[in-house]
Design a protein around this motif. Structure first.
Motif, PDB file in Angstrom:
ATOM      1  N   PRO A 206       0.727  -1.246   0.018  1.00  0.00           N
ATOM      2  CA  PRO A 206      -0.160  -0.059   0.049  1.00  0.00           C
ATOM      3  C   PRO A 206       0.895   1.275   0.002  1.00  0.00           C
ATOM      4  O   PRO A 206       0.382   2.447  -0.226  1.00  0.00           O
ATOM      5  CB  PRO A 206      -0.679  -0.104   1.443  1.00  0.00           C
ATOM      6  CG  PRO A 206       0.208  -0.866   2.059  1.00  0.00           C
ATOM      7  CD  PRO A 206       1.015  -1.762   1.335  1.00  0.00           C
ATOM      8  N   THR A 207       2.253   1.034  -0.027  1.00  0.00           N
ATOM      9  CA  THR A 207       3.081   2.427   0.283  1.00  0.00           C
ATOM     10  C   THR A 207       2.818   3.310  -0.714  1.00  0.00           C
ATOM     11  O   THR A 207       2.584   4.516  -0.524  1.00  0.00           O
ATOM     12  CB  THR A 207       4.426   1.946   0.520  1.00  0.00           C
ATOM     13  OG1 THR A 207       4.622   1.075   1.580  1.00  0.00           O
ATOM     14  CG2 THR A 207       5.459   3.247   0.774  1.00  0.00           C
ATOM     15  N   VAL A 208       3.020   3.261  -2.084  1.00  0.00           N
ATOM     16  CA  VAL A 208       2.991   3.971  -3.118  1.00  0.00           C
ATOM     17  C   VAL A 208       1.662   4.553  -3.473  1.00  0.00           C
ATOM     18  O   VAL A 208       1.382   5.695  -3.459  1.00  0.00           O
ATOM     19  CB  VAL A 208       3.598   3.476  -4.202  1.00  0.00           C
ATOM     20  CG1 VAL A 208       3.707   4.510  -5.606  1.00  0.00           C
ATOM     21  CG2 VAL A 208       4.961   3.014  -4.154  1.00  0.00           C
ATOM     22  N   VAL A 209       0.642   3.827  -3.253  1.00  0.00           N
ATOM     23  CA  VAL A 209      -0.673   3.988  -3.586  1.00  0.00           C
ATOM     24  C   VAL A 209      -1.123   5.208  -2.274  1.00  0.00           C
ATOM     25  O   VAL A 209      -1.678   6.139  -2.832  1.00  0.00           O
ATOM     26  CB  VAL A 209      -1.846   3.046  -3.469  1.00  0.00           C
ATOM     27  CG1 VAL A 209      -3.124   3.509  -3.432  1.00  0.00           C
ATOM     28  CG2 VAL A 209      -1.638   1.759  -4.595  1.00  0.00           C
ATOM     29  N   LYS A 210      -0.964   4.931  -1.113  1.00  0.00           N
ATOM     30  CA  LYS A 210      -1.108   5.860   0.050  1.00  0.00           C
ATOM     31  C   LYS A 210      -0.532   7.078  -0.404  1.00  0.00           C
ATOM     32  O   LYS A 210      -0.945   8.460  -0.157  1.00  0.00           O
ATOM     33  CB  LYS A 210      -0.661   5.239   1.291  1.00  0.00           C
ATOM     34  CG  LYS A 210      -1.459   4.323   2.022  1.00  0.00           C
ATOM     35  CD  LYS A 210      -1.187   3.804   3.294  1.00  0.00           C
ATOM     36  CE  LYS A 210      -2.094   2.937   3.810  1.00  0.00           C
ATOM     37  NZ  LYS A 210      -1.700   2.302   5.337  1.00  0.00           N
ATOM     38  N   GLN A 211       0.912   7.087  -0.835  1.00  0.00           N
ATOM     39  CA  GLN A 211       1.602   8.479  -1.074  1.00  0.00           C
ATOM     40  C   GLN A 211       0.945   9.198  -2.054  1.00  0.00           C
ATOM     41  O   GLN A 211       0.751  10.339  -2.067  1.00  0.00           O
ATOM     42  CB  GLN A 211       3.073   8.028  -1.396  1.00  0.00           C
ATOM     43  CG  GLN A 211       3.944   7.601  -0.327  1.00  0.00           C
ATOM     44  CD  GLN A 211       5.437   7.384  -0.872  1.00  0.00           C
ATOM     45  OE1 GLN A 211       5.688   7.104  -2.186  1.00  0.00           O
ATOM     46  NE2 GLN A 211       6.295   7.256  -0.007  1.00  0.00           N
TER      47      GLN A 211
END
Length: 710
Positions: A278-283
């Protein structure tokens, strides 16, 4: 106080007096009954032989104490006696007389004293329904179903001679294994995934599996084309988006996460689990994928917000299809293997314990309770179920018909009782189908099973653990509850698990010390072992002895590492790993001497013997060198001279069988000791030497007296 509800369910955490409460309730039924043999109508089941034996011992010893002693020499039994007198409104003399009668009847009719395991009870049911289940009444129970599963797989492989479809499928699976750098031994792969058939909860779905082998290869070809199409979409989409990001400054504008993920997709490295994280999508959602102070055009921002999540969705689709592709052949073969496995069991007339509950479920599903009682020859009015959190769905469904009559007809404890006790946090039999959620729902009366709801209770006082440990656990469970999503699980850990210290406990009693290690570090194992040694030293400084401590690990291999490390550091360890003969120097020396007897030119075996024998001698190295000075010859005569000088008649030993050889070595091999006093091997390490002798004797009994077999 003894509850009067006919349906009671207790949530009892570790150390909360579960066995005490169960035994007290059981005894109250025996003591208030008008029958001379009330135990014949009580069924108490648990999950292990040890727990069943503990319960029997608790009941019998309590009855003996009530009947013959009552001298206040055992405080726990005295407390129970007082509580029974108050709860039942009986005099001590009445309980004494009643206890004598019941105890005598139990000892004279011990087979009717049914405190047993759930597997043993199910076995009894199966015996009574054997003909209905098309079983030979003389069937044997096996605890080793793997043997019969392997035979079923061997029969499957034999079928490739006549089954072209099966041959093609196994051939394709073998090549897939080789491509993934795994073993080409297809029988091992078949066995590994077929072990799921032994799982009670999985058994039924494979019995109903309707996928035919002929469908598999065409389906896999279709899936392969779909996966390749998705791969192309991902790499093309990632390449296009990455090129746009490069024109906007790449590393100067965007954080490394989004760039690294797009590069991996562009290069076809799609198996990295980080890509679906989920890291990039959250960013992107929070607009933090840009470096501080950097801005991009609204058009580009919208494109990133639209296209990147689509790439992640495609990755999820790819992984889902890939999982189906990898397991499709296995799943199709399950039906064939399942049928072969059942054939093997029938031919051998054996029945694994894992099959018990499924078979009984089929036999009694539509049968009335009186009929079941008639078949097993017993009529139960009272039921005790211990460790209920480990009960499987099959087991619970099998018990319901027996319990329902009691719950629906009984109004008081004397008329009937269903007593259930468990702790969802201690569920350890999920691998056999145990379903802790059943206990959680039943205790909370969420899913009414019978016409009357259960009367729930919680045992909150911890009688076993020190105050420091109780306090630590309460805090730990409170923190853990916040990490759980299910509301019932949160309640379980936050409220139900809260325990109180026993009366009179010292608030400073006990010790808790927490140490964290990072798994990612290469020296993580060494750091953990060093930390363990430090914790042991710290605990000893606080006044605790080694006998107060136990080291718990996750796997047998870890246990072995810990045992080896602690022994090396001079810490006495008692465990199956610590008693591993390979870890003991004295045993290693005796085994080396046996090996030298078979190869009298092998200097390494001779060195092992001498190095162990002279380890604490002040002239150790000179003595070793002298004993091996003629190594390289057909016989190391200097070594045999060394043995003769220490009192060992090696030539005579060679004429003996293996057991006599080892016994002679244990009794005559001289070893130096740290205190400077030499001792015989058997005196230096009696436990290890005796264990070695037992193994050699057993092996000699099985394989004969030939020395080389060892």
């Amino acid at each position: 106080m003894v509850l009067e509800a006919p349906f009671q369910i207790y949530s009892a955490a570790a150390g909360s007096g579960k066995t005490y409460t169960l035994a007290k309730t059981y005894l109250s039924l025996l003591l208030q009954s008008d029958s001379s043999r009330p135990f014949q109508h009580i069924l108490a089941i648990t999950f292990t032989n040890k727990a069943a034996a503990e319960m029997k011992e608790r009941v019998l010893s309590s009855l003996h104490y009530f009947a013959h002693r009552c001298d206040e020499s055992e405080p726990v039994k005295e407390i129970m006696l007082t509580e029974l007198i108050e709860g039942l409104k009986f005099s001590k003399e009445h309980i004494r007389a009643r206890s004598k009668t019941v105890l005598k009847e139990i000892l004279h009719n011990y087979s009717s004293f049914e405190l047993t395991t759930i597997d043993a009870f199910t076995h009894k049911l199966i015996r009574s329904f054997a003909l209905d289940l098309s079983l030979n009444p003389g069937f044997e129970v096996t605890l080793e179903p793997h043997t019969y599963l392997k035979e079923a797989i061997e029969r499957l492989i034999d079928q490739i001679q006549t089954d072209k479809i099966l041959k093609g499928l196994l051939r394709a699976m073998t090549f897939e294994q080789i491509e993934q750098s795994k073993s080409f031994d297809i029988s091992y792969q078949l066995f590994e995934f077929s072990k799921e058939l032994l799982n009670e909860s999985s058994r039924k779905k494979f019995a109903l599996n309707r996928i035919e082998l002929a469908q598999i290869l065409p389906l896999k070809e279709q899936l392969k084309l779909q996966i390749e199409g998705i791969n192309n979409k991902i790499t093309e989409g990632a390449h296009s988006l990455l090129q746009v990001l490069k024109t906007e400054g790449e590393n100067d504008t965007f954080k490394t996460y989004i760039l690294d993920h797009l590069k991996a997709m562009d290069e076809g490295r799609l198996d990295d689990s980080k890509l679906t994280g989920p890291t990039v999508v959250k960013q992107i959602e929070q607009n933090t994928h840009l470096k501080k102070g950097k801005e991009i055009s609204p058009i580009l921002r919208e494109r990133i917000e639209t296209e990147y999540p689509k790439l992640v969705d495609l990755l999820h689709d790819r992984n889902r299809l890939l999982g189906i592709f990898n397991q499709l052949g296995n799943y199709a073969l399950m039906r064939r293997i399942f049928n072969l496995y059942q054939s093997v069991l029938k031919e051998k007339e054996v029945l694994p314990i894992a099959e018990f509950n499924a078979l009984i479920s089929e036999a009694i599903a539509d049968q009335p309770t009186p009929y079941i009682y008639e078949r097993i020859g017993s009529k139960y009015q009272h039921f005790f179920i211990d460790e209920f959190q480990d009960t499987s769905v099959f087991q619970w469904n099998n018990l319901k018909p027996l319990l329902s009559a009691t719950i629906e007809s009984a109004e008081t404890l004397k008329e009937g009782l269903v007593f259930i006790v468990g702790d969802a946090k201690q569920s350890i039999y999920r691998w056999r189908g145990g379903d802790a959620q059943q206990f959680i729902d039943l205790h909370a009366n969420k899913t009414p099973v019978f016409s009357k709801p259960a009367e729930p209770a919680t045992l909150k006082k911890n009688f076993r653990s020190a105050a420091a440990i109780v306090t630590f656990n309460n805090r730990l469970f409170d923190i853990a509850a916040a990490q759980l999503e299910d509301a019932s699980h949160q309640e379980l850990y936050k409220t139900t698990s809260l325990q109180h210290c026993r009366l009179g406990s010292n608030a400073d009693e006990g010790l808790v010390r927490v140490r964290f290690h990072q798994k990612s570090k290469e020296d993580g194992v060494e750091a953990a072992l060093n930390g363990l040694l430090d914790d042991l030293s710290f605990s000893r400084e606080k006044g605790y002895s080694l006998a107060d401590m136990a080291v718990l690990v996750s796997t047998n291999s870890e246990a072995k590492k810990v045992a080896e490390y602690l022994i090396k550091e001079g810490v006495s360890v008692i465990s199956s790993e610590a008693l591993d003969l390979k870890l003991n120097d004295t045993v290693s020396a005796i085994i080396a001497l046996m090996r030298y007897a078979l190869d009298r030119s092998n200097a390494m075996h001779a060195f092992t013997v001498i190095d162990t024998a002279e380890r604490y001698h002040k002239n150790r190295f000179e003595r070793v060198r002298e004993a091996l000075k003629d190594q390289g010859k057909r016989r190391i005569t200097s070594f045999e001279v060394y043995l003769k000088n220490t009192g060992v008649n090696f030539d005579k030993w060679l004429k003996d069988n293996a057991f006599v050889f080892v016994k002679s070595a244990v009794d005559q091999l001289v070893l130096s000791q740290p205190n400077g006093v030499n001792r015989l091997a058997g005196q230096a390490d009696p436990a290890y030497c005796n264990y070695l002798l037992e193994l050699v004797h057993e092996r000699q009994y099985q394989k004969g007296r030939v020395f080389k077999s060892f």
